[in-house]
Design an enzyme around this catalytic site. Sequence first.
Site, PDB file in Angstrom:
ATOM      1  N   GLY A  58      31.318   6.757  49.888  1.00  8.72           N
ATOM      2  CA  GLY A  58      31.588   7.289  48.548  1.00  8.72           C
ATOM      3  C   GLY A  58      32.651   6.468  47.847  1.00  8.72           C
ATOM      4  O   GLY A  58      33.518   7.002  47.158  1.00  8.72           O
ATOM      5  N   THR A  61      33.281   5.452  42.979  1.00  3.07           N
ATOM      6  CA  THR A  61      34.001   6.083  41.851  1.00  3.07           C
ATOM      7  C   THR A  61      35.118   6.959  42.413  1.00  3.07           C
ATOM      8  O   THR A  61      35.212   7.165  43.626  1.00  3.07           O
ATOM      9  CB  THR A  61      33.071   6.984  40.995  1.00  3.07           C
ATOM     10  N   TYR A  63      38.092   9.076  43.896  1.00  2.66           N
ATOM     11  CA  TYR A  63      39.037   8.846  44.987  1.00  2.66           C
ATOM     12  C   TYR A  63      38.579   7.762  45.959  1.00  2.66           C
ATOM     13  O   TYR A  63      39.389   7.038  46.524  1.00  2.66           O
ATOM     14  CB  TYR A  63      39.289  10.158  45.739  1.00  2.66           C
ATOM     15  N   ALA A 122      24.007   8.192  51.908  1.00  4.51           N
ATOM     16  CA  ALA A 122      24.912   8.165  53.070  1.00  4.51           C
ATOM     17  C   ALA A 122      24.536   9.206  54.115  1.00  4.51           C
ATOM     18  O   ALA A 122      24.928   9.086  55.280  1.00  4.51           O
ATOM     19  CB  ALA A 122      26.345   8.401  52.607  1.00  4.51           C
ATOM     20  N   TYR A 245      36.997  28.209  43.746  1.00  9.11           N
ATOM     21  CA  TYR A 245      37.131  27.012  44.569  1.00  9.11           C
ATOM     22  C   TYR A 245      37.447  27.361  46.027  1.00  9.11           C
ATOM     23  O   TYR A 245      36.546  27.459  46.840  1.00  9.11           O
ATOM     24  CB  TYR A 245      38.160  26.016  43.973  1.00  9.11           C
TER      25      TYR A 245
HETATM   26  P1  NAI Z   1      33.200  11.181  42.609  1.00  8.18           P
HETATM   27  O1  NAI Z   1      32.027  11.870  42.015  1.00  8.18           O
HETATM   28  O2  NAI Z   1      34.000  10.297  41.739  1.00  8.18           O
HETATM   29  O3  NAI Z   1      32.751  10.318  43.890  1.00  8.18           O
HETATM   30  C1  NAI Z   1      31.726  10.730  44.754  1.00  8.18           C
HETATM   31  C2  NAI Z   1      31.217   9.550  45.524  1.00  8.18           C
HETATM   32  O4  NAI Z   1      30.199  10.019  46.418  1.00  8.18           O
HETATM   33  C3  NAI Z   1      30.568   8.458  44.665  1.00  8.18           C
HETATM   34  O5  NAI Z   1      30.899   7.202  45.203  1.00  8.18           O
HETATM   35  C4  NAI Z   1      29.070   8.711  44.857  1.00  8.18           C
HETATM   36  O6  NAI Z   1      28.250   7.562  44.698  1.00  8.18           O
HETATM   37  C5  NAI Z   1      29.079   9.157  46.310  1.00  8.18           C
HETATM   38  N1  NAI Z   1      27.869   9.886  46.718  1.00  8.18           N
HETATM   39  C6  NAI Z   1      27.411  11.074  46.287  1.00  8.18           C
HETATM   40  N2  NAI Z   1      26.285  11.411  46.949  1.00  8.18           N
HETATM   41  C7  NAI Z   1      26.040  10.405  47.815  1.00  8.18           C
HETATM   42  C8  NAI Z   1      25.033  10.167  48.790  1.00  8.18           C
HETATM   43  N3  NAI Z   1      24.043  11.026  49.034  1.00  8.18           N
HETATM   44  N4  NAI Z   1      25.096   8.999  49.479  1.00  8.18           N
HETATM   45  C9  NAI Z   1      26.068   8.098  49.253  1.00  8.18           C
HETATM   46  N5  NAI Z   1      27.056   8.290  48.358  1.00  8.18           N
HETATM   47  C10 NAI Z   1      27.033   9.430  47.661  1.00  8.18           C
HETATM   48  O7  NAI Z   1      34.067  12.351  43.238  1.00  8.18           O
HETATM   49  P2  NAI Z   1      35.582  12.519  43.718  1.00  8.18           P
HETATM   50  O8  NAI Z   1      36.196  13.575  42.889  1.00  8.18           O
HETATM   51  O9  NAI Z   1      36.253  11.225  43.880  1.00  8.18           O
HETATM   52  O10 NAI Z   1      35.345  13.189  45.142  1.00  8.18           O
HETATM   53  C11 NAI Z   1      35.506  12.533  46.360  1.00  8.18           C
HETATM   54  C12 NAI Z   1      36.069  13.507  47.386  1.00  8.18           C
HETATM   55  O11 NAI Z   1      37.392  13.888  46.970  1.00  8.18           O
HETATM   56  C13 NAI Z   1      35.259  14.795  47.497  1.00  8.18           C
HETATM   57  O12 NAI Z   1      35.221  15.214  48.833  1.00  8.18           O
HETATM   58  C14 NAI Z   1      36.093  15.786  46.672  1.00  8.18           C
HETATM   59  O13 NAI Z   1      35.904  17.131  47.065  1.00  8.18           O
HETATM   60  C15 NAI Z   1      37.497  15.293  47.021  1.00  8.18           C
HETATM   61  N6  NAI Z   1      38.546  15.745  46.110  1.00  8.18           N
HETATM   62  C16 NAI Z   1      38.411  15.605  44.751  1.00  8.18           C
HETATM   63  C17 NAI Z   1      39.375  16.116  43.912  1.00  8.18           C
HETATM   64  C18 NAI Z   1      39.255  16.000  42.422  1.00  8.18           C
HETATM   65  O14 NAI Z   1      39.961  16.710  41.697  1.00  8.18           O
HETATM   66  N7  NAI Z   1      38.435  15.128  41.889  1.00  8.18           N
HETATM   67  C19 NAI Z   1      40.601  16.750  44.438  1.00  8.18           C
HETATM   68  C20 NAI Z   1      40.695  16.731  45.872  1.00  8.18           C
HETATM   69  C21 NAI Z   1      39.684  16.285  46.681  1.00  8.18           C
END
Ligand code: NAI
Length: 399
Positions: A58, A61, A63, A122, A245
Site C-alpha cells: 500500500g 498514496t 501513509y 496485495a 470508528y
Molecule cells: P490510502 O487510501 O492513501 O492508501 C491505501 C493504499 O492501499 C494505497 O496504496 C492503495 O493502492 C492500496 N491498496 C488498496 N487496496 C489494495 C489491494 N487490494 N492491493 C494492493 N494495494 C491496495 O489510505 P491511508 O489513509 O494511507 O491508509 C493506510 C493505512 O493507514 C490504513 O490501514 C489506515 O487504516 C491507516 N490509518 C489511516 C489514518 C488516516 O487518517 N488516513 C489514520 C491512522 C491509520
Amino acid sequence: MLIQKKILHNVSLTAHPQGCARYVHDEIAWTRRAATGAISGYVPYDMEHAPERVLVLGGSTGYGMASRIVAAFAGNAATINVSVERQPAEKKTATPGWYASRVFEQEAQRQGLFARSIHADAFSSETKRMTIDLIKEHLQTVDLVIYSLASPFRTDPETGTVYRSVLKPIGAPFSALSVDTGTGIIENASFEPADELQIAETIKVMGGEDWLLWIKALKEGGCLAPKAKTVAYSYIGPHLTYPIYREGTIGKAKEDLERTASVIADTIGVPAYISVNKALVTRASAVIPVVPLYISILYQVMEERGLHESCIEQMYRLFSTNLTSDAPTQLDAEGRIRMDDREMLPEVQREVEARWNRQIVGQPAIDGDLRTFNRDYDRIHGFGYDDIDYTKDISPTEI
Ligand code: NAI
C-alpha cells in the site's frame, strides 16, 4: 486532454499527473531537509541504523507512500511498493497512486536507489509470489515490511470469496454531526448498526489475516533478513468518533490487526508492531462518515498550537524515532507505537469537542478548517496548485 477535478460522493474520479508529481516532489524535498536536522522538532535521520531494503504494502498514496519516501530519501533504502492503481489511457487519467509511484521511482533512480512497484492485488497469493520473486532477484531480503493497505473489499486467496468492509456502528444506530465537504454545510448523519456478517466481513478485509499471510509467505520464501521487522498502521481517535470508528466495524478490524502483531511475533518470530497514526486526509479517510468534520476541526486546533503534521511528517517521526533502532522505544501499555500522541493530547481533544458542540445543522461549519481539508484532498489528486495551469491540454499518459 483537459484534466480537471471531478468529485462524486467525496471520491475524486480524476488525477492530474503534474500535480501528483508536485505532491511527491514536495514530500521528498521535505524529507531530505528533515534528514539533515534542518527542520525544528524533527531529529536528523540515523543512517547507520536505518532499514536498507523496505517492502511497502500500500505504498502508492497516503501513509504508505510517505513511509516509502522516508525510507528512501532519508535513509537511502531500496524499496518495493505493492498497490492497486489504475494505469492511464489516452482519454482517462490514472489513479493518483500510479502517477505518484512513477514519480517516486524516477526520483529514486536519479539518486541511484532501487525502486519498483507491483500494481496488483496485495491480497492474492499470486501477488505475494511475484513480490517474493522480485525481492529474491534484486534485494535477496528485506529488513522492514510496512503494511499500509486500506481497501473496501478483499478476495480470499483460498476460496475466491469476495468480502466487503463497511463503516457502521455496532449494536445500536448512531447519529452524529457531519459536514458536506462540497458545500461546507453541517448535516446530521445517521447510521444503522452492522449485522454479524458485516462485522465479520470487515474484519476479513481490514483485520490482520492478510498481514499474517504476507509475513508467513515472505519468511517461507526466505525473503526476510535476520533482523527484519514489520509495522502495520492503525487508528483509535477520540470518543466523538468511537461509535463509527473504534467501536464500529472498522474498529473491530483494527483490534484484529493489532492482535495479529503478537501472533506474527509469537508464531513466525518476526518482531511486529502497530503504529497508531494521526487522523489525516487521505483517499481512504475522506470517505469515512463524520471523520471529515472531525479532521477539519482537529486541523485547526492543531495548527493553532503548532502541532499539526501531515503524512510525511508523521512517517518521518515514526521512522526517525522508532524504526531506526533495534526496537521501538515509545510503546503504550498495549505495546503500540503512538504517533497520534499530539492528536490525543487532552487540551487538543477538549478544544475539538468544544468547537464540535458549536456546530449547527443546516449552517456552514464554524471554526473548522475545511479549506485545508479540501486543499489536502485536492493535492493528493494533483489539484489546487497555484503554479500548475489546469486549463492546459496535457496527455494523461505522460509523467
Ligand atoms: P490510502 O487510501 O492513501 O492508501 C491505501 C493504499 O492501499 C494505497 O496504496 C492503495 O493502492 C492500496 N491498496 C488498496 N487496496 C489494495 C489491494 N487490494 N492491493 C494492493 N494495494 C491496495 O489510505 P491511508 O489513509 O494511507 O491508509 C493506510 C493505512 O493507514 C490504513 O490501514 C489506515 O487504516 C491507516 N490509518 C489511516 C489514518 C488516516 O487518517 N488516513 C489514520 C491512522 C491509520
